[in-house]
Each structure stands twice: as C-alpha cells, then as structure tokens.
Design a protein around this motif. Sequence first.
Motif, PDB file in Angstrom:
ATOM      1  N   LYS A  88      12.433  40.536  73.058  1.00 33.75           N
ATOM      2  CA  LYS A  88      12.376  39.356  72.186  1.00 33.75           C
ATOM      3  C   LYS A  88      13.796  38.885  71.835  1.00 33.75           C
ATOM      4  N   VAL A  89      14.691  39.831  71.543  1.00 37.83           N
ATOM      5  CA  VAL A  89      16.077  39.488  71.203  1.00 37.83           C
ATOM      6  C   VAL A  89      16.760  38.834  72.404  1.00 37.83           C
ATOM      7  N   TYR A  90      16.590  39.402  73.591  1.00 35.46           N
ATOM      8  CA  TYR A  90      17.207  38.827  74.787  1.00 35.46           C
ATOM      9  C   TYR A  90      16.641  37.442  75.107  1.00 35.46           C
ATOM     10  N   ALA A  91      15.349  37.246  74.885  1.00 38.67           N
ATOM     11  CA  ALA A  91      14.743  35.929  75.130  1.00 38.67           C
ATOM     12  C   ALA A  91      15.309  34.887  74.156  1.00 38.67           C
ATOM     13  N   ALA A  92      15.504  35.278  72.894  1.00 34.30           N
ATOM     14  CA  ALA A  92      16.070  34.355  71.904  1.00 34.30           C
ATOM     15  C   ALA A  92      17.522  34.023  72.259  1.00 34.30           C
ATOM     16  N   GLU A  93      18.273  35.000  72.740  1.00 40.35           N
ATOM     17  CA  GLU A  93      19.650  34.743  73.179  1.00 40.35           C
ATOM     18  C   GLU A  93      19.675  33.763  74.337  1.00 40.35           C
ATOM     19  N   ALA A  94      18.756  33.937  75.276  1.00 39.94           N
ATOM     20  CA  ALA A  94      18.716  33.067  76.460  1.00 39.94           C
ATOM     21  C   ALA A  94      18.445  31.613  76.068  1.00 39.94           C
ATOM     22  N   GLY A 108      12.771  27.497  66.858  1.00 42.02           N
ATOM     23  CA  GLY A 108      11.589  28.322  66.634  1.00 42.02           C
ATOM     24  C   GLY A 108      11.846  29.815  66.578  1.00 42.02           C
ATOM     25  N   ASP A 109      13.075  30.262  66.751  1.00 40.47           N
ATOM     26  CA  ASP A 109      13.400  31.687  66.673  1.00 40.47           C
ATOM     27  C   ASP A 109      14.359  31.939  65.519  1.00 40.47           C
ATOM     28  N   ASP A 110      14.270  33.150  64.962  1.00 39.33           N
ATOM     29  CA  ASP A 110      15.160  33.534  63.871  1.00 39.33           C
ATOM     30  C   ASP A 110      16.421  34.185  64.422  1.00 39.33           C
ATOM     31  N   TYR A 111      17.545  33.908  63.758  1.00 37.50           N
ATOM     32  CA  TYR A 111      18.844  34.432  64.146  1.00 37.50           C
ATOM     33  C   TYR A 111      19.606  34.846  62.900  1.00 37.50           C
ATOM     34  N   SER A 115      25.545  38.031  69.972  1.00 36.63           N
ATOM     35  CA  SER A 115      25.490  39.442  70.316  1.00 36.63           C
ATOM     36  C   SER A 115      24.178  40.030  69.825  1.00 36.63           C
ATOM     37  N   HIS A 116      23.989  41.307  70.090  1.00 34.15           N
ATOM     38  CA  HIS A 116      22.762  41.980  69.694  1.00 34.15           C
ATOM     39  C   HIS A 116      23.057  43.450  69.464  1.00 34.15           C
ATOM     40  N   ALA A 117      22.175  44.092  68.748  1.00 29.97           N
ATOM     41  CA  ALA A 117      22.275  45.527  68.504  1.00 29.97           C
ATOM     42  C   ALA A 117      20.868  46.053  68.280  1.00 29.97           C
ATOM     43  N   PRO A 118      20.582  47.259  68.742  1.00 31.12           N
ATOM     44  CA  PRO A 118      19.239  47.820  68.560  1.00 31.12           C
ATOM     45  C   PRO A 118      18.825  47.915  67.100  1.00 31.12           C
ATOM     46  N   LYS A 119      19.784  47.960  66.216  1.00 32.73           N
ATOM     47  CA  LYS A 119      19.516  48.073  64.788  1.00 32.73           C
ATOM     48  C   LYS A 119      18.857  46.812  64.221  1.00 32.73           C
ATOM     49  N   TYR A 120      19.117  45.658  64.854  1.00 35.42           N
ATOM     50  CA  TYR A 120      18.629  44.388  64.332  1.00 35.42           C
ATOM     51  C   TYR A 120      17.527  43.818  65.220  1.00 35.42           C
ATOM     52  N   LEU A 121      16.564  43.170  64.595  1.00 31.69           N
ATOM     53  CA  LEU A 121      15.463  42.549  65.330  1.00 31.69           C
ATOM     54  C   LEU A 121      15.777  41.114  65.733  1.00 31.69           C
ATOM     55  N   TYR A 122      17.006  40.666  65.449  1.00 31.61           N
ATOM     56  CA  TYR A 122      17.388  39.287  65.709  1.00 31.61           C
ATOM     57  C   TYR A 122      18.748  39.248  66.407  1.00 31.61           C
ATOM     58  N   PRO A 123      18.996  38.239  67.235  1.00 29.70           N
ATOM     59  CA  PRO A 123      20.339  38.066  67.801  1.00 29.70           C
ATOM     60  C   PRO A 123      21.317  37.664  66.690  1.00 29.70           C
ATOM     61  N   ILE A 124      22.577  37.995  66.893  1.00 28.62           N
ATOM     62  CA  ILE A 124      23.621  37.705  65.912  1.00 28.62           C
ATOM     63  C   ILE A 124      24.490  36.591  66.478  1.00 28.62           C
ATOM     64  N   VAL A 125      24.547  35.469  65.780  1.00 26.40           N
ATOM     65  CA  VAL A 125      25.331  34.311  66.203  1.00 26.40           C
ATOM     66  C   VAL A 125      26.606  34.275  65.373  1.00 26.40           C
TER      67      VAL A 125
END
Length: 180
Positions: free
Chosen positions: A70-76, A113-116, A148-158
């Motif tokens: 889900k995180v990778y899809a939101a980043e894309a 439509g996605d949270d960041y 970026s992203h981290a396993p700790k977070y359920l959302y991508p970091i902008v």
Amino acid sequence: MEKVMYALLLPLVVVSGLVFANREIKNEASKKTTPKPLSAVERKAAREKWEATPAGINFKKWEASPAGKKVYAAEAKIRKHIRASTNMEAVVTALSLPPGARLGFGVMVRLNGDDYILGYGPGKSSEWQQLHRLKVNDQIIIRSHAVSHAPKYLYPIVWLNYVERDRKIIYKRVPRQGGC
C-alpha cells in the motif's frame, strides 16, 4: 639598519612558514576524508549482506506485506510530481504524526485519495512557524523533492520544498549553500 632589516624579515619568514605548513596539513586532511565510492559489485554484496541480517529480513517481509504494498502504491501515485517538482493539492487531515513517530514535526495530509506524512524535520525552526498554524481541513498546495518510507509507518513520508495556502507562500525550503 641591518638590525631593523633582520627584525622585519624574521617575522615575515616565520609567518610564511606557518601559512605554508598549515596549507599542507589541510591538503592531507582533505585527501583522507574522501572515501572511494563503492563499485556496483561491492554495493550488491553489501546489500545482500544487509538483507541477511534480522533488520533486512524484517524489511523484506514488510515490503511483501499488504501494508508495504500500500505504501509503495501511494508513492507511485505521486512519483511523477516529485520528479518534476510540480504542485500537488492536499488537504490537512491531522496535525500530529502517528504514535511513535520520530520525524520531528509534521502533519498528515490526503493527496489523490491517499494519506501521507508531510515531514518537516525538527519542529523548533523559525522558518516552519507558519506551518504550525495549519488547521485540519486546510487546503494547501505542496511541492516536494523526495518521498520515503519506513516499515514503522503505514504511510509514505513526503519531504517538503514548498507549501502554499490561500495563494500565499507559507514555506519555501532554502537550498544548502556551499555544498554539492
């Protein structure tokens, strides 16, 4: 006359020697601090070594999990905007980061439509004072230079470059000076 000449010449020689010696020390130090970049084979070997560690195994599991996908899809979805550094319309959904976040100051926003997570860094900087005045449901326009992203977070970091609200710039990142 000769004594005066020697008195003026001696400090000149001493100072010149110190300046020259200092220059050599700086040149030696700069040669030592520049590490040699790793080759592609060395990078691949280091990555494989890391992937065999418990942290690497956990990261691979997270990437394959539904949360990681889900995180990778939101980043894309926003990657095109990130690369081109174009405007993105966002709505502030929360004024605090998820529990346990160590990103410094940031807010949660909804883009397409996605949270960041909008990460600013340490929250004490005076340049982010206007960002602290954001409210839930504020419509903002942002530009970013990285996600970026981290396993700790359920959302991508902008990570932000620019924020605008009501056609007024409330934050603009100042590029580093004197660096690469």
